[in-house]
Scaffold this motif. Structure first.
Motif, PDB file in Angstrom:
ATOM      1  N   SER A 363      15.015  32.237  -3.577  1.00  0.00           N
ATOM      2  CA  SER A 363      15.156  33.601  -3.070  1.00  0.00           C
ATOM      3  C   SER A 363      16.602  34.035  -2.894  1.00  0.00           C
ATOM      4  CB  SER A 363      14.474  33.739  -1.708  1.00  0.00           C
ATOM      5  OG  SER A 363      13.098  33.554  -1.855  1.00  0.00           O
ATOM      6  N   GLU A 369      16.147  39.039  -6.701  1.00  0.00           N
ATOM      7  CA  GLU A 369      15.658  40.405  -6.920  1.00  0.00           C
ATOM      8  C   GLU A 369      14.143  40.485  -6.973  1.00  0.00           C
ATOM      9  OE1 GLU A 369      17.615  42.788  -6.470  1.00  0.00           O
ATOM     10  OE2 GLU A 369      19.208  41.286  -6.286  1.00  0.00           O
ATOM     11  N   LYS A 371      10.922  40.739  -5.418  1.00  0.00           N
ATOM     12  CA  LYS A 371      10.433  41.070  -4.083  1.00  0.00           C
ATOM     13  C   LYS A 371       8.968  41.405  -4.164  1.00  0.00           C
ATOM     14  CE  LYS A 371      14.954  42.058  -2.510  1.00  0.00           C
ATOM     15  NZ  LYS A 371      16.033  42.995  -2.333  1.00  0.00           N
ATOM     16  N   ASP A 375       9.184  44.808  -0.153  1.00  0.00           N
ATOM     17  CA  ASP A 375      10.588  44.780  -0.484  1.00  0.00           C
ATOM     18  C   ASP A 375      11.320  43.557   0.077  1.00  0.00           C
ATOM     19  OD1 ASP A 375      12.770  45.822  -1.761  1.00  0.00           O
ATOM     20  OD2 ASP A 375      13.444  46.976  -0.018  1.00  0.00           O
ATOM     21  N   ARG A 376      10.618  42.426   0.117  1.00  0.00           N
ATOM     22  CA  ARG A 376      11.256  41.219   0.637  1.00  0.00           C
ATOM     23  C   ARG A 376      11.156  40.073  -0.356  1.00  0.00           C
ATOM     24  NH1 ARG A 376      11.412  41.393   6.729  1.00  0.00           N
ATOM     25  NH2 ARG A 376      10.575  43.446   7.143  1.00  0.00           N
ATOM     26  N   THR A 377      12.147  39.181  -0.290  1.00  0.00           N
ATOM     27  CA  THR A 377      12.085  37.985  -1.133  1.00  0.00           C
ATOM     28  C   THR A 377      11.039  37.029  -0.561  1.00  0.00           C
ATOM     29  OG1 THR A 377      13.705  36.887   0.235  1.00  0.00           O
ATOM     30  CG2 THR A 377      14.544  38.121  -1.657  1.00  0.00           C
ATOM     31  N   ASP A 380      12.138  35.690   2.823  1.00  0.00           N
ATOM     32  CA  ASP A 380      11.968  36.655   3.911  1.00  0.00           C
ATOM     33  C   ASP A 380      10.497  36.911   4.224  1.00  0.00           C
ATOM     34  OD1 ASP A 380      14.657  36.878   4.221  1.00  0.00           O
ATOM     35  OD2 ASP A 380      14.862  38.690   3.004  1.00  0.00           O
TER      36      ASP A 380
END
Ligand code: PHE
Length: 452
Positions: A363, A369, A371, A375-377, A380
């Motif tokens: 990540s 990029e 996600k 909108d999170r890896t 996250d």
């Protein structure tokens, strides 16, 4: 299932406190607490966090120990031994097993970074660098997938190695050595922080509350972190409690563990923030914070690189004494419920957690990029899932169980019985019945935008 008779127990109360404090004290205190405090603007966040520790965390810790000690089995089995086979409460145990397993997978990634920094300090590559150069070193490390995965693997292997040794010979023995040394070193760093030119700014940042910084997200972070740092909601303390002998005073033990944990987090913050301000760094800079600040603090000291070496060794050990508790949760489940041998269970769960951790390791580089959701890896997402949802919900169900559903009044009353504390049981029960579930619900609903 004759494990009950042969079940291992801690060798001493002191050993138990250190093992449980070892579980509690970890990356959460030294790596995460400072960076989320930075992200949420300091003082007011710290205050909410402390309230969550006392009003929510401590009562749940006592409940988890109590459930484990009476259940005398792994988390799933403990609920079954209290409520009967097939009871729906075993799902709470299951949730904990899942949470600690997912947590272990990405925890090993960050812990692996500390291995890399041990290596960096030993080889002298932190010496003679400007703060900018030290900052860049962190970026270069996490950008290198091969390196990150290599260290992640080594860390997992070390975790597996200790858990193979069992409760007394592995977990307890190691915790007894590691925790005291960690504490001393932090004390030294704290003194160093307090004598740095940024001391005043650091203290103000941590202790002067600016309530305009309290957003719903800050509340969720504070509550989530109270669970994270005390290892609650992940069945860890139920599992560790199940290795307790019947006559220990759970209140005193829990207070000690909570105090040690809080002290270490505050010391870490007070060691780090003065440097952040003195060196003109950004307090909200995120997960790289300790890796960037500590080498800078130490760079100016006599024997600096040696102290950096010790610091990162201890950070790795603090992480290890936490990761072993995560692994032990699933291992205890497989041993107690499925009759597996410890070796087989430990190696299998450790390997699976390593594989699950790979997307988190990627990540920060190849998949930075990518996600998949919100909108999170991956890193996250796993962190959000475990720290903000699974742990608080797990803890909330423990509270609901102990507050409303557990019929063993005598068993719960023993909290007060080992010492004359007539106030203790009513206060504890009240917090578990009303305050904890309400706090978790309000904050979660609010965060999801459903309420408030
Ligand atoms: N308390 C540990 C830390 O602060 C993390 C942890 C959470 C360990 C849940 C076990 C269970 O790093």
């Amino acid at each position: 299932m004759n494990n009950r008779i042969e079940r291992a127990h801690w060798a001493s109360r002191f050993g138990f406190v250190l093992a449980a404090a070892g579980s509690a004290i970890g990356l959460g205190n030294i790596w995460k607490f400072p960076y989320i405090t930075g992200k949420n603007g300091g003082g007011a966040f710290v205050l909410v966090y402390l309230l969550c520790i006392v009003l929510v965390g401590l009562p749940i810790m006592m409940a988890e120990f109590l459930i484990g000690r009476h259940g005398q089995r792994d988390a799933v089995g403990s609920f079954e031994s209290l409520e009967g086979k097939g009871s729906p409460w075993r799902l709470v145990g299951w949730g904990g097993v899942a949470a600690s397993f997912i947590l272990l997978s990405f925890y090993a990634v960050v812990a692996g970074w500390s291995f890399d920094y041990i290596f960096k300090s030993a080889s002298g590559s932190l010496g003679g660098k400007t703060p900018e150069q030290i900052n860049d070193l962190f970026g270069a490390l996490v950008a290198d997938p091969g390196r990150v995965i290599f260290w992640q693997f080594l860390f997992m292997a070390a975790t597996v190695g200790i858990v193979l040794g069992g409760v007394r010979g592995g977990i307890e023995r190691w915790s007894k050595i590691l925790m005291p040394v960690l504490f001393l070193l932090l004390l030294l760093l704290f003194i160093r922080g307090m004598s740095s030119p940024g001391a005043q700014a650091g203290l103000e940042f941590m202790f002067r509350p600016d309530f305009s910084r309290i957003t719903p997200e800050a509340l969720l972070d504070a509550l989530g972190h109270a669970f994270f740092t005390l290892s609650l909601g992940a069945a860890t303390m139920i599992t560790y409690g199940s290795y307790l002998p019947p006559d220990s005073d759970l209140f005193t033990l829990s207070v000690r563990i909570t105090l040690l944990d809080t002290l270490v987090a505050l010391l870490a913050g007070l060691a780090i923030f003065p440097v952040v301000f003195a060196a003109g760094l950004e307090p909200g800079s995120g997960p790289g914070l300790v890796f960037q600040t500590i080498p800078i603090v130490l760079a100016g000291l006599p024997f600096g690189s040696f102290l950096a070496l010790i610091f990162f060794i201890l950070l790795a050990f603090a992480a290890l004494s936490s990761s072993i508790s995560m692994l032990e949760v699933s291992v205890a489940y497989l041993i107690d419920e499925k009759g597996w041998r410890r070796n087989r269970a430990t190696v299998l769960v450790g390997s699976l957690a390593f594989v699950l951790g790979i997307p988190s390791a990627l990540s920060f580089n190849r998949w930075a990029e990518l996600k998949p959701l919100f909108d999170r890896t991956f890193f996250d997402l796993f962190d959000l899932l475990v720290s903000s949802y699974m742990l608080p919900l797990g803890g909330m169900f423990v509270a609901l169980y102990a507050g409303w559903f557990w019929k063993g009044e005598e068993e719960k009353n023993e909290l007060a019985a080992s010492a004359p504390r007539p106030w203790l049981f009513p206060v504890w029960h009240f917090l578990l019945r009303y305050i904890t579930p309400a706090a978790v619900l309000i904050i979660l609903l609010n965060q999801m935008g459903i309420w408030g």
